[in-house]
Design an enzyme around this catalytic site. Structure first.
Site, mmCIF file in Angstrom:
data_model
loop_
_atom_site.group_PDB
_atom_site.id
_atom_site.type_symbol
_atom_site.label_atom_id
_atom_site.label_comp_id
_atom_site.label_asym_id
_atom_site.label_seq_id
_atom_site.Cartn_x
_atom_site.Cartn_y
_atom_site.Cartn_z
ATOM 1 C CG ASN A 321 -1.666 1.352 1.332
ATOM 2 O OD1 ASN A 321 -2.573 1.614 0.548
ATOM 3 N ND2 ASN A 321 -1.280 2.196 2.280
ATOM 4 C CD GLU A 322 -1.696 5.635 -0.105
ATOM 5 O OE1 GLU A 322 -1.180 6.237 0.854
ATOM 6 O OE2 GLU A 322 -2.834 5.898 -0.524
ATOM 7 C CG ASN A 373 -5.088 4.017 -2.572
ATOM 8 O OD1 ASN A 373 -5.874 3.183 -2.995
ATOM 9 N ND2 ASN A 373 -4.267 3.772 -1.566
ATOM 10 C CE1 TYR A 379 -5.015 13.030 2.890
ATOM 11 C CE2 TYR A 379 -4.178 11.382 1.389
ATOM 12 C CZ TYR A 379 -4.483 11.786 2.660
ATOM 13 O OH TYR A 379 -4.251 10.940 3.715
#
Length: 395
Positions: A321-322, A373, A379
């Site tokens: 993830n990220e 994402n 954001y």
């Protein structure tokens, strides 16, 4: 006799009568030890577990926007068997692995792999009986074969065929069979393990999207952490039931289990309710380029896959993830290639995915299906999501 912990965070050392059974490094997967050689039968025994959740440089996640609670927060099981049993020691998995080799309207071919442990010195003469029952409890397929198991562990393969299989079809029809493997010695069942069996296939097609059993199936998903109110990670089955009801009422068809392996219980709930699951290794934000970190990430992935192997709800293996959000984090490509090869070794029936928030990165191409994402209204400003998806997919 064995002791199996569904999870303890983050590093645990387990002792029986002062004897160290082992150390488990990782807070989200199960681990299991044999107690037999160290027990005082007919007298008291002391089991002691030391758990530490301070940050560890060799254990992912290294960071993340979620708490890492400590302690023994999932159930613990004492397992008592005959000297000849189905082994619980292969990464604390069930010791029975169901693989769907082919599916048509008329037939489904199921391979059953069973790990048998013989704790005695003499060879054991067994009958290995594998059978499948339908939802009504009727036996619809069976296979019995002899096996001579010497001291140690042996692997037995059984082949079963289902006529006119009833498919596990997500929320539309989450039909479950049950598969049981029994070890028979004479007229005595020495051990038996029962596992869920959902006959289904998953795939992604560039034109049609996600396919369940060869047909387009809509993914309406949410992310789920395992915290629950003031209980943190030590949530109860009732808490999990509440989570499941909320998601079912929302119309959820899939859940991403962020950002770490989650419990047996949530997998069972999703098996029975037809919710697809994205499981992922807890590689979040960044990595350490050390042998110890790589070995632990691989260990956690192997534990995840083998422990969840038989759940039809498990459809995706997520590698990260990220990544790339930690300053001075080394390139993860080599580690991710290694992890992908582990998935390909253990399970070729599910989809290898990732969740990234950086485009134009070489490591995004390692999973078969990279996902991105995007946070419109959080954001970034609302709007432009369609064009961003079209641009990113070309890159």
């Amino acid at each position: 006799m064995f002791i199996r912990f569904e999870a303890a965070s983050l590093v645990s050392k387990t002792y029986i009568n002062g004897q160290l059974l082992g150390e488990h490094r990782g807070g989200f997967t199960a681990f299991c030890y044999e107690l037999t050689p160290y027990l005082h039968f007919g007298a008291s025994n002391e089991l002691r577990v030391q758990v530490d959740n301070s940050p560890q440089g060799d254990i992912p996640p290294l960071s993340g926007d979620f708490n890492v609670d400590g302690g023994i927060y999932r159930p613990v099981h004492l397992i008592v068997t005959d000297p000849v049993c189905i082994s619980p020691l292969n990464m604390a998995s069930p010791g029975v692995y169901l693989s769907i080799k082919s599916v048509t309207d008329s037939d489904a071919e199921i391979q059953v792999k069973t790990l048998i442990s013989n704790g005695a010195d003499a060879a054991a003469d067994l009958q290995v009986k594998a059978q499948i029952q339908d939802a009504a409890g009727k036996v619809v397929a069976s296979n019995t074969q002899p096996a001579l198991v010497h001291s140690g562990t042996a692997e037995i393969l059984s082949a079963l065929s289902l006529t006119s299989p009833h498919l596990w079809n997500g929320r539309k029809d989450p039909y479950l069979y049950t598969a049981t493997v029994a070890l028979v010695r004479g007229n005595h069942i020495a051990d038996a393990v029962t596992q869920p069996l959902g006959v289904r296939t998953v795939a992604i097609d560039e034109e049609k999207g996600f396919l369940l059993n060869g047909q387009p199936y809509p993914i309406h998903g949410v992310n789920r952490h395992q915290d629950w109110g003031s209980q943190g990670w030590a949530a109860s089955p009732a808490n999990y039931d509440t989570d499941a009801k909320l998601m079912l009422d929302m119309g959820v068809t899939a859940i991403r289990l962020t950002h770490y392996p989650q419990s047996d219980y949530i997998h069972n709930l999703c098996d029975h309710n037809g919710i697809l699951l994205w499981n992922e290794v807890s590689l979040v934000n960044g990595i350490h380029d050390t042998p110890e970190f790589g070995a632990n990430a691989e260990q956690q992935l192997r534990e995840l896959i083998l422990q969840r192997y038989n759940h039809p709800s498990a459809a995706f293996w997520g590698l990260f993830n990220e990544l790339g959000n930690t300053r001075n984090s080394p390139p993860p490509d080599t580690l991710l290639q290694r992890l992908k090869s582990v998935v390909q070794e253990l399970d070729q029936s599910r989809l290898i995915v990732c969740a990234s928030d950086h485009t134009k990165q070489t490591y995004n191409q390692i999973p078969d299906h990279p996902c991105f994402n995007n946070y419109p209204g959080w954001y970034s400003r609302f709007g432009g999501l369609k064009s961003e998806i079209e641009t990113d997919s070309k890159e």
